[in-house]
Design a protein around this motif. Sequence first.
Motif, PDB file in Angstrom:
ATOM      1  N   GLY B  32      49.757  76.702  39.151  1.00 24.52           N
ATOM      2  CA  GLY B  32      48.437  76.894  38.557  1.00 24.52           C
ATOM      3  C   GLY B  32      48.120  78.305  38.109  1.00 24.52           C
ATOM      4  N   THR B  33      49.085  79.227  38.190  1.00 22.01           N
ATOM      5  CA  THR B  33      48.744  80.623  37.875  1.00 22.01           C
ATOM      6  C   THR B  33      48.540  80.829  36.372  1.00 22.01           C
ATOM      7  OG1 THR B  33      51.056  81.356  37.703  1.00 22.01           O
ATOM      8  CG2 THR B  33      50.023  81.477  39.873  1.00 22.01           C
ATOM      9  N   LEU B  36      45.226  77.429  35.635  1.00 22.06           N
ATOM     10  CA  LEU B  36      43.842  77.624  36.089  1.00 22.06           C
ATOM     11  C   LEU B  36      43.158  78.742  35.306  1.00 22.06           C
ATOM     12  CD1 LEU B  36      44.282  77.062  39.940  1.00 22.06           C
ATOM     13  CD2 LEU B  36      43.436  75.454  38.222  1.00 22.06           C
ATOM     14  N   LEU B  37      43.930  79.739  34.892  1.00 25.04           N
ATOM     15  CA  LEU B  37      43.339  80.792  34.054  1.00 25.04           C
ATOM     16  C   LEU B  37      42.983  80.243  32.675  1.00 25.04           C
ATOM     17  CD1 LEU B  37      45.393  83.986  34.938  1.00 25.04           C
ATOM     18  CD2 LEU B  37      43.086  83.352  35.628  1.00 25.04           C
ATOM     19  N   VAL B  39      42.064  77.226  32.083  1.00 24.63           N
ATOM     20  CA  VAL B  39      40.845  76.433  32.298  1.00 24.63           C
ATOM     21  C   VAL B  39      39.644  77.377  32.356  1.00 24.63           C
ATOM     22  CG1 VAL B  39      39.609  74.988  33.975  1.00 24.63           C
ATOM     23  CG2 VAL B  39      42.008  74.498  33.425  1.00 24.63           C
TER      24      VAL B  39
END
Lengths: 158, 283
Positions: B32-33, B36-37, B39
């Motif tokens: 997710g690194t 998620l950014l 998003v």
Amino acid sequence: MARARRGLEVNGHRRSLDGVPDDERLLDTLRGRWRLTGTKEGCRSGGCGACTVLVEGRPTLSCLTLSSEVEGSAVTTIEGIASDAVGRVVRTAFEREGALQCGYCTPGFVLALVGLLKERGARVASETLVEELSGNLCRCTGYVSIRRAAEAAREALG
Amino acid sequence: MGFELLRPATVPQAVALASAAAPGELAVLAGGTDLLLDVDRGLVAPRRVLSLARLPWHSHRWAKGGLTVGSAEPLRNLELDPRLARRLPGLHDAIRAVGSVALRERATLGGNVVRAAPASDLLPILLAYDAVVDVVGPEGRRSVALDALLARSREPALGHGELVASVAIPTTADSVYRWQRVRPANDVSQVGVAVVRSTERPYWRVALGGVPSRPLRLHDVERELARARPTREELGRAAAVAGASAPFVSDKRASEPYRRRVVALLLTRSVEQLLARATPKAG
Ligand SMILES: Cc1cc2nc3c(=O)[nH]c(=O)nc-3n(C[C@@H](O)[C@@H](O)[C@H](O)COP(=O)(O)OP(=O)(O)OC[C@H]3O[C@@H](n4cnc5c(N)ncnc54)[C@H](O)[C@@H]3O)c2cc1C
Ligand code: FES
Ligand code: FES
């Protein structure tokens, strides 16, 4: 999504994840929901280390971790550091060396260092110690005192 | 608007979920690194996110002649394996260039490959090792050379519903990855050079990151380094070719002329470093 969840074990206490939205970051669950505000939010984008906590004993960025993704794990925050033997050594070293000014970066540094000393042991080379703390930023100290504290903690454990 | 997290426990379930989704509706989450950014920045807005957390892809395996890395294996697990620095030292160098320790606790090699960033620190060394990507999808399993997967810039050649299962490095070879950037941690490389020393032709395999389209092999440089022990002059010519032919541009991180000088230096130092090591690493 309705489903049974295993919760988290935070600083030795079980916490439920019921009602926690799927997209919530561990940082927000800790601070906003459980009022464990010792963990700090800096950049919220992985670049400063202020939000570092231990997940299963390993340094992890809580701003880039979904709480639901780590369900069932043990989480240690700065609030729980005194019940950890390595944590107490690191805290004492930070106090003795005066390794903080405003203190905003301190919880992240302490957790990063505790995790690192557990992963690599007290024989870790100074170079590795410094390199592996380089993801944590401090705007105040100039890092010299933090480096001294890290080396003092390593000596105390060695 | 939030998303719903799907956490399938088997690969067929994961493929079925990925295949059934409409384009843009679902995103895959490894560490997710990157995701998620994206998003947070509003670059993507998936309604559902497919987590790889419960799939059997969180491990790496040494086998005859190489390493296979599950796509959800965090980089930190690789780096803490003492065999990595001995058997694939260039991959060890490259992993330690990514972000910080606490980032690498979540960031994965598979996610980095699918992201296909031009400045990736992992892609140059993986290209130099001739890495092969194992993909699962609605049509079954297939293996594809990393170079072919990266054919289109920033957009890996994955079909609808396809997931990367693992990345295989078919060799253990002495190797090095060197980068240039402003700050060691949490910064993006301006230039990255990977060099693998092989016992077979081509003896030197060279790949480059920090170019605008995608990391790539420098075959013309490899041709200059034709011999197992190139002379100083041959190395100098190879460095000049690297500086002249690499498709650099100027951007906010560095100017084109700077990158050209740096790539020549990084290449020279990498080859010299490998030549200075007593014997090619094995086992
Ligand atoms: C502060 C910071 C510093 C960084 N520094 C560096 C650096 O120095 N060098 C560098 O190379 N990178 C760097 N990165 C980027 C690096 O963290 C990512 O590229 C990481 O490796 C991606 O892995 P992930 O597991 O986090 O991927 P995710 O974010 O989970 O996924 C990345 C993309 O791949 C897709 N995906 C992931 N896994 C699969 C799969 N198995 N099948 C299909 N699709 C998949 C996702 O949908 C997403 O689009 C940095 C990132 C941050 C936030
Ligand atoms: S707040 Fe998480 S790294 Fe900065
Ligand atoms: S003490 Fe202020 S940021 Fe470190």
